[in-house]
Scaffold this active site. Structure first.
Site, short mmCIF file in Angstrom:
data_model
loop_
_atom_site.label_atom_id
_atom_site.label_comp_id
_atom_site.label_asym_id
_atom_site.label_seq_id
_atom_site.Cartn_x
_atom_site.Cartn_y
_atom_site.Cartn_z
N ARG A 113 13.53 -7.52 54.22
CA ARG A 113 12.95 -7.21 52.92
C ARG A 113 11.47 -7.59 52.94
NH1 ARG A 113 17.79 -10.06 52.13
NH2 ARG A 113 19.45 -8.89 51.07
N LYS A 128 17.03 -13.71 50.07
CA LYS A 128 17.30 -13.31 48.69
C LYS A 128 18.69 -13.73 48.22
CE LYS A 128 17.61 -9.21 45.76
NZ LYS A 128 17.49 -7.74 45.70
N HIS A 149 10.64 -0.30 50.22
CA HIS A 149 12.01 -0.79 50.40
C HIS A 149 12.90 0.25 51.09
CE1 HIS A 149 15.06 -3.80 49.64
NE2 HIS A 149 15.88 -2.86 49.19
N ARG A 169 13.88 -0.39 54.67
CA ARG A 169 15.07 -1.20 54.96
C ARG A 169 16.29 -0.27 55.09
NH1 ARG A 169 17.61 -6.26 54.68
NH2 ARG A 169 19.31 -6.49 53.15
N HIS A 210 23.30 -8.38 54.71
CA HIS A 210 24.16 -7.93 53.62
C HIS A 210 25.46 -8.73 53.63
CE1 HIS A 210 21.58 -4.27 53.85
NE2 HIS A 210 21.73 -4.34 52.55
N TYR A 240 22.95 0.95 51.51
CA TYR A 240 21.71 0.97 52.27
C TYR A 240 21.84 1.80 53.55
CZ TYR A 240 19.37 -2.56 49.45
OH TYR A 240 18.76 -3.23 48.43
#
Length: 321
Positions: A193, A218, A273, A276, A299, A308
Protein backbone atom coordinates in the site's frame (compact mmCIF):
# COMPACT_ATOMS: atom_id res chain seq x y z
CA UNK A 1 -24.12 26.29 37.64
CA UNK A 2 -27.20 25.19 39.59
CA UNK A 3 -30.02 27.60 40.36
CA UNK A 4 -32.69 26.79 42.95
CA UNK A 5 -36.00 28.61 43.21
CA UNK A 6 -39.42 28.03 44.71
CA UNK A 7 -42.59 28.00 42.64
CA UNK A 8 -45.77 27.13 44.46
CA UNK A 9 -45.00 24.42 47.00
CA UNK A 10 -42.03 22.96 45.11
CA UNK A 11 -38.34 23.74 44.98
CA UNK A 12 -37.09 23.69 41.37
CA UNK A 13 -33.46 22.99 40.47
CA UNK A 14 -32.02 24.01 37.11
CA UNK A 15 -28.45 23.16 36.09
CA UNK A 16 -27.07 24.83 32.98
CA UNK A 17 -23.71 23.96 31.46
CA UNK A 18 -22.26 24.98 28.12
CA UNK A 19 -21.24 21.43 27.23
CA UNK A 20 -24.36 19.66 28.48
CA UNK A 21 -28.13 19.89 28.04
CA UNK A 22 -30.01 21.71 30.81
CA UNK A 23 -31.05 19.42 33.68
CA UNK A 24 -34.12 20.20 35.81
CA UNK A 25 -35.84 18.54 38.77
CA UNK A 26 -38.39 19.50 41.44
CA UNK A 27 -38.39 18.71 45.19
CA UNK A 28 -40.69 19.22 48.13
CA UNK A 29 -37.83 19.97 50.54
CA UNK A 30 -35.10 22.56 49.97
CA UNK A 31 -32.53 20.27 51.57
CA UNK A 32 -33.25 17.53 49.01
CA UNK A 33 -33.01 20.03 46.17
CA UNK A 34 -29.62 21.26 47.39
CA UNK A 35 -28.27 17.73 47.84
CA UNK A 36 -29.42 16.65 44.37
CA UNK A 37 -27.94 19.76 42.77
CA UNK A 38 -24.59 19.20 44.44
CA UNK A 39 -24.42 15.50 43.51
CA UNK A 40 -25.54 16.13 39.94
CA UNK A 41 -22.95 18.83 39.37
CA UNK A 42 -20.29 16.52 40.76
CA UNK A 43 -21.35 13.78 38.33
CA UNK A 44 -21.20 16.20 35.44
CA UNK A 45 -17.71 17.30 36.46
CA UNK A 46 -16.59 13.66 36.48
CA UNK A 47 -18.24 12.96 33.14
CA UNK A 48 -20.56 10.37 34.65
CA UNK A 49 -23.93 9.53 33.14
CA UNK A 50 -27.17 10.82 34.60
CA UNK A 51 -30.41 8.89 34.78
CA UNK A 52 -31.76 10.49 31.57
CA UNK A 53 -28.40 10.08 29.83
CA UNK A 54 -28.52 13.79 29.02
CA UNK A 55 -25.38 14.72 27.11
CA UNK A 56 -24.88 16.71 23.96
CA UNK A 57 -23.84 14.73 20.90
CA UNK A 58 -21.07 17.31 20.40
CA UNK A 59 -19.67 16.42 23.83
CA UNK A 60 -19.50 12.75 22.89
CA UNK A 61 -17.93 13.54 19.52
CA UNK A 62 -15.26 15.74 21.13
CA UNK A 63 -14.45 13.11 23.73
CA UNK A 64 -14.14 10.49 20.99
CA UNK A 65 -11.92 12.86 19.02
CA UNK A 66 -9.56 13.28 21.97
CA UNK A 67 -9.51 9.82 23.57
CA UNK A 68 -10.32 7.26 20.87
CA UNK A 69 -9.55 8.57 17.42
CA UNK A 70 -5.82 9.26 17.99
CA UNK A 71 -5.29 5.54 18.62
CA UNK A 72 -6.49 4.63 15.13
CA UNK A 73 -4.36 4.32 12.01
CA UNK A 74 -6.81 6.43 10.03
CA UNK A 75 -6.76 9.20 12.63
CA UNK A 76 -6.21 12.09 10.23
CA UNK A 77 -9.11 11.12 7.99
CA UNK A 78 -11.37 10.49 10.96
CA UNK A 79 -10.66 13.93 12.43
CA UNK A 80 -12.14 15.46 9.30
CA UNK A 81 -15.28 13.32 9.57
CA UNK A 82 -15.75 14.11 13.27
CA UNK A 83 -15.42 17.82 12.57
CA UNK A 84 -18.04 17.45 9.86
CA UNK A 85 -20.44 15.88 12.36
CA UNK A 86 -19.64 18.65 14.87
CA UNK A 87 -20.79 21.21 12.32
CA UNK A 88 -24.08 19.39 11.74
CA UNK A 89 -27.20 20.67 13.61
CA UNK A 90 -27.60 17.26 15.28
CA UNK A 91 -24.39 17.87 17.25
CA UNK A 92 -26.09 20.54 19.37
CA UNK A 93 -28.81 18.11 20.39
CA UNK A 94 -29.13 15.84 23.40
CA UNK A 95 -27.66 12.57 22.10
CA UNK A 96 -30.56 10.59 23.58
CA UNK A 97 -33.12 12.70 21.72
CA UNK A 98 -31.83 11.88 18.22
CA UNK A 99 -34.18 9.46 16.47
CA UNK A 100 -33.39 6.81 13.83
CA UNK A 101 -35.66 8.66 11.38
CA UNK A 102 -33.37 11.71 11.60
CA UNK A 103 -30.32 9.61 10.80
CA UNK A 104 -32.20 8.05 7.88
CA UNK A 105 -33.02 11.54 6.62
CA UNK A 106 -29.34 12.51 6.83
CA UNK A 107 -28.38 9.36 4.87
CA UNK A 108 -30.93 10.10 2.14
CA UNK A 109 -29.87 13.74 1.89
CA UNK A 110 -26.23 12.76 1.47
CA UNK A 111 -27.15 10.20 -1.18
CA UNK A 112 -29.23 12.75 -3.06
CA UNK A 113 -26.34 15.22 -2.92
CA UNK A 114 -24.20 12.69 -4.80
CA UNK A 115 -21.88 11.59 -1.98
CA UNK A 116 -20.34 8.17 -2.53
CA UNK A 117 -21.96 5.25 -0.73
CA UNK A 118 -18.63 4.30 0.82
CA UNK A 119 -18.26 7.77 2.35
CA UNK A 120 -21.78 7.71 3.79
CA UNK A 121 -21.22 4.24 5.25
CA UNK A 122 -18.02 5.41 6.96
CA UNK A 123 -19.76 8.50 8.39
CA UNK A 124 -22.63 6.44 9.80
CA UNK A 125 -20.25 3.81 11.20
CA UNK A 126 -18.25 6.53 12.92
CA UNK A 127 -21.33 8.00 14.60
CA UNK A 128 -22.46 4.53 15.65
CA UNK A 129 -19.02 3.88 17.17
CA UNK A 130 -19.35 7.09 19.22
CA UNK A 131 -22.68 5.93 20.64
CA UNK A 132 -21.32 2.45 21.41
CA UNK A 133 -18.29 3.91 23.15
CA UNK A 134 -20.49 6.21 25.24
CA UNK A 135 -22.74 3.32 26.28
CA UNK A 136 -20.16 0.62 26.96
CA UNK A 137 -17.10 2.58 28.07
CA UNK A 138 -18.13 6.02 29.31
CA UNK A 139 -20.96 5.04 31.61
CA UNK A 140 -23.97 6.19 29.56
CA UNK A 141 -25.56 2.79 30.02
CA UNK A 142 -29.10 3.90 29.17
CA UNK A 143 -28.13 5.65 25.94
CA UNK A 144 -29.60 3.89 22.92
CA UNK A 145 -27.87 3.91 19.55
CA UNK A 146 -30.15 5.42 16.88
CA UNK A 147 -28.00 3.85 14.16
CA UNK A 148 -28.47 0.25 15.31
CA UNK A 149 -31.20 -0.57 12.84
CA UNK A 150 -30.47 2.01 10.15
CA UNK A 151 -29.95 0.56 6.71
CA UNK A 152 -26.60 1.51 5.25
CA UNK A 153 -26.14 2.34 1.56
CA UNK A 154 -24.91 -0.72 -0.35
CA UNK A 155 -21.11 -0.98 -0.61
CA UNK A 156 -19.57 0.01 -3.90
CA UNK A 157 -18.43 -2.71 -6.25
CA UNK A 158 -14.75 -3.50 -6.01
CA UNK A 159 -12.61 -1.72 -8.57
CA UNK A 160 -11.44 -3.84 -11.49
CA UNK A 161 -9.01 -1.39 -13.09
CA UNK A 162 -5.73 -2.86 -14.23
CA UNK A 163 -2.91 -1.50 -16.31
CA UNK A 164 -3.61 -1.68 -20.02
CA UNK A 165 -0.94 -2.28 -22.64
CA UNK A 166 1.43 0.68 -22.88
CA UNK A 167 0.13 2.48 -19.77
CA UNK A 168 3.05 1.57 -17.53
CA UNK A 169 5.56 2.79 -20.15
CA UNK A 170 3.59 6.03 -20.52
CA UNK A 171 3.56 6.57 -16.76
CA UNK A 172 7.26 5.87 -16.39
CA UNK A 173 8.01 8.30 -19.20
CA UNK A 174 6.29 11.22 -17.48
CA UNK A 175 7.56 10.21 -14.00
CA UNK A 176 11.16 9.59 -15.06
CA UNK A 177 13.71 10.95 -12.60
CA UNK A 178 11.16 11.50 -9.82
CA UNK A 179 10.34 9.67 -6.60
CA UNK A 180 7.03 8.68 -8.16
CA UNK A 181 8.72 6.43 -10.70
CA UNK A 182 10.28 4.34 -7.90
CA UNK A 183 7.01 4.22 -6.00
CA UNK A 184 5.11 2.99 -9.06
CA UNK A 185 7.55 0.18 -9.76
CA UNK A 186 7.74 -0.93 -6.12
CA UNK A 187 3.95 -0.90 -5.79
CA UNK A 188 3.67 -3.28 -8.76
CA UNK A 189 6.54 -5.50 -7.62
CA UNK A 190 5.63 -5.75 -3.92
CA UNK A 191 1.82 -5.17 -3.70
CA UNK A 192 2.50 -2.71 -0.86
CA UNK A 193 0.00 0.00 0.00
CA UNK A 194 1.05 3.63 -0.37
CA UNK A 195 1.30 4.03 3.41
CA UNK A 196 3.46 0.91 3.69
CA UNK A 197 5.84 2.20 1.02
CA UNK A 198 6.17 5.50 2.86
CA UNK A 199 6.88 3.73 6.17
CA UNK A 200 9.62 1.61 4.62
CA UNK A 201 12.92 2.08 6.48
CA UNK A 202 16.38 1.25 5.24
CA UNK A 203 17.20 -0.73 8.39
CA UNK A 204 14.20 -2.98 7.71
CA UNK A 205 15.42 -4.00 4.26
CA UNK A 206 17.61 -7.09 4.05
CA UNK A 207 19.30 -7.01 0.66
CA UNK A 208 20.95 -10.40 1.17
CA UNK A 209 17.72 -12.21 2.06
CA UNK A 210 15.74 -10.03 -0.39
CA UNK A 211 13.07 -9.03 2.14
CA UNK A 212 11.44 -5.89 3.51
CA UNK A 213 10.03 -5.93 7.04
CA UNK A 214 6.85 -3.94 7.75
CA UNK A 215 6.42 -3.75 11.55
CA UNK A 216 3.06 -1.99 11.48
CA UNK A 217 0.60 -2.41 8.60
CA UNK A 218 -2.97 -1.23 7.98
CA UNK A 219 -4.54 -4.38 9.47
CA UNK A 220 -2.28 -4.29 12.53
CA UNK A 221 -0.15 -7.27 11.51
CA UNK A 222 3.58 -7.39 10.92
CA UNK A 223 4.63 -8.58 7.50
CA UNK A 224 7.81 -9.59 5.69
CA UNK A 225 7.59 -8.85 2.00
CA UNK A 226 9.79 -10.80 -0.42
CA UNK A 227 11.57 -8.59 -2.93
CA UNK A 228 11.87 -9.45 -6.61
CA UNK A 229 15.01 -8.70 -8.60
CA UNK A 230 13.27 -5.63 -10.08
CA UNK A 231 12.27 -4.39 -6.62
CA UNK A 232 15.85 -4.81 -5.37
CA UNK A 233 17.17 -2.89 -8.37
CA UNK A 234 14.77 -0.01 -7.68
CA UNK A 235 15.75 0.15 -4.01
CA UNK A 236 19.46 0.09 -4.82
CA UNK A 237 18.99 3.00 -7.22
CA UNK A 238 17.47 5.26 -4.52
CA UNK A 239 19.85 7.67 -2.79
CA UNK A 240 19.84 7.35 0.99
CA UNK A 241 19.01 10.72 2.54
CA UNK A 242 17.39 9.60 5.80
CA UNK A 243 16.07 6.69 7.81
CA UNK A 244 13.08 6.13 5.53
CA UNK A 245 13.39 5.13 1.90
CA UNK A 246 11.00 7.86 0.72
CA UNK A 247 10.97 11.39 2.12
CA UNK A 248 7.24 11.84 1.49
CA UNK A 249 5.02 12.90 4.38
CA UNK A 250 1.60 11.47 3.53
CA UNK A 251 -0.16 9.01 1.23
CA UNK A 252 -2.31 11.71 -0.31
CA UNK A 253 0.86 13.31 -1.70
CA UNK A 254 1.45 10.13 -3.70
CA UNK A 255 -2.16 10.06 -4.88
CA UNK A 256 -1.97 13.69 -6.04
CA UNK A 257 1.34 13.18 -7.85
CA UNK A 258 0.00 10.02 -9.49
CA UNK A 259 -3.14 11.84 -10.61
CA UNK A 260 -1.04 14.54 -12.26
CA UNK A 261 1.11 11.90 -13.95
CA UNK A 262 -1.89 10.05 -15.39
CA UNK A 263 -3.23 13.31 -16.83
CA UNK A 264 0.09 14.04 -18.48
CA UNK A 265 0.26 10.49 -19.82
CA UNK A 266 -3.29 10.67 -21.18
CA UNK A 267 -4.50 7.85 -18.90
CA UNK A 268 -7.99 7.91 -17.39
CA UNK A 269 -9.62 6.01 -14.54
CA UNK A 270 -6.40 4.80 -12.92
CA UNK A 271 -5.51 5.38 -9.26
CA UNK A 272 -2.29 4.64 -7.41
CA UNK A 273 -4.06 2.03 -5.28
CA UNK A 274 -4.99 0.18 -8.48
CA UNK A 275 -1.32 -0.79 -8.71
CA UNK A 276 -1.88 -3.02 -5.68
CA UNK A 277 -4.70 -4.71 -7.61
CA UNK A 278 -2.32 -5.09 -10.53
CA UNK A 279 0.41 -6.58 -8.33
CA UNK A 280 -1.88 -9.17 -6.72
CA UNK A 281 -3.36 -10.19 -10.07
CA UNK A 282 0.13 -10.60 -11.53
CA UNK A 283 1.13 -12.88 -8.64
CA UNK A 284 -1.78 -15.19 -9.39
CA UNK A 285 -0.93 -15.11 -13.08
CA UNK A 286 2.56 -16.28 -12.14
CA UNK A 287 0.98 -19.36 -10.51
CA UNK A 288 1.46 -18.34 -6.85
CA UNK A 289 -1.21 -19.98 -4.70
CA UNK A 290 -3.67 -18.15 -2.46
CA UNK A 291 -1.66 -18.55 0.76
CA UNK A 292 1.51 -17.34 -0.93
CA UNK A 293 -0.20 -14.29 -2.40
CA UNK A 294 -1.84 -13.45 0.94
CA UNK A 295 1.54 -13.73 2.65
CA UNK A 296 3.01 -11.20 0.22
CA UNK A 297 0.05 -8.77 0.09
CA UNK A 298 -1.01 -9.01 3.73
CA UNK A 299 -4.68 -9.78 3.05
CA UNK A 300 -6.28 -11.46 6.05
CA UNK A 301 -9.30 -13.00 4.31
CA UNK A 302 -9.96 -14.72 1.01
CA UNK A 303 -12.91 -12.39 0.42
CA UNK A 304 -10.72 -9.30 0.56
CA UNK A 305 -8.06 -10.97 -1.56
CA UNK A 306 -10.67 -11.73 -4.23
CA UNK A 307 -11.66 -8.05 -4.35
CA UNK A 308 -8.08 -7.17 -5.24
CA UNK A 309 -7.65 -9.91 -7.80
CA UNK A 310 -8.68 -9.39 -11.40
CA UNK A 311 -7.42 -12.03 -13.79
CA UNK A 312 -7.78 -11.27 -17.45
CA UNK A 313 -10.28 -13.55 -19.16
CA UNK A 314 -8.10 -13.75 -22.28
CA UNK A 315 -5.19 -15.08 -20.23
CA UNK A 316 -7.40 -17.71 -18.62
CA UNK A 317 -8.69 -18.69 -22.07
CA UNK A 318 -5.12 -19.41 -23.19
CA UNK A 319 -4.65 -21.76 -20.25
CA UNK A 320 -7.89 -23.58 -21.09
CA UNK A 321 -6.42 -24.58 -24.42
Amino acid sequence: MASIGKRGDKWHVRICRKDHPTVCKSFTLLKDAQTWAKNTELKLERGEALGRETVLLSTLLQRYLISVSPLKKGHKQEVSRINSWLRHPLASRDAASIKPAEISLYRDQQTKAGKANASIRIELSLLSAVYKCAKHEWGYTLLSNPLSDIKRPPPARGRERRLEEGELDALMAVAEGTVLSSLILLAIETAMRAGELLSLRWDNINFEKRTAFLPDTKNGERRIVPLSSKALAVLKSIERTGDTVFAVSASYAISNAFKRATRRAGITGLRFHDLRHEAVSRLFERQFNTMEVASISGHKSLQMLQRYTHLRAEDLAQRLG
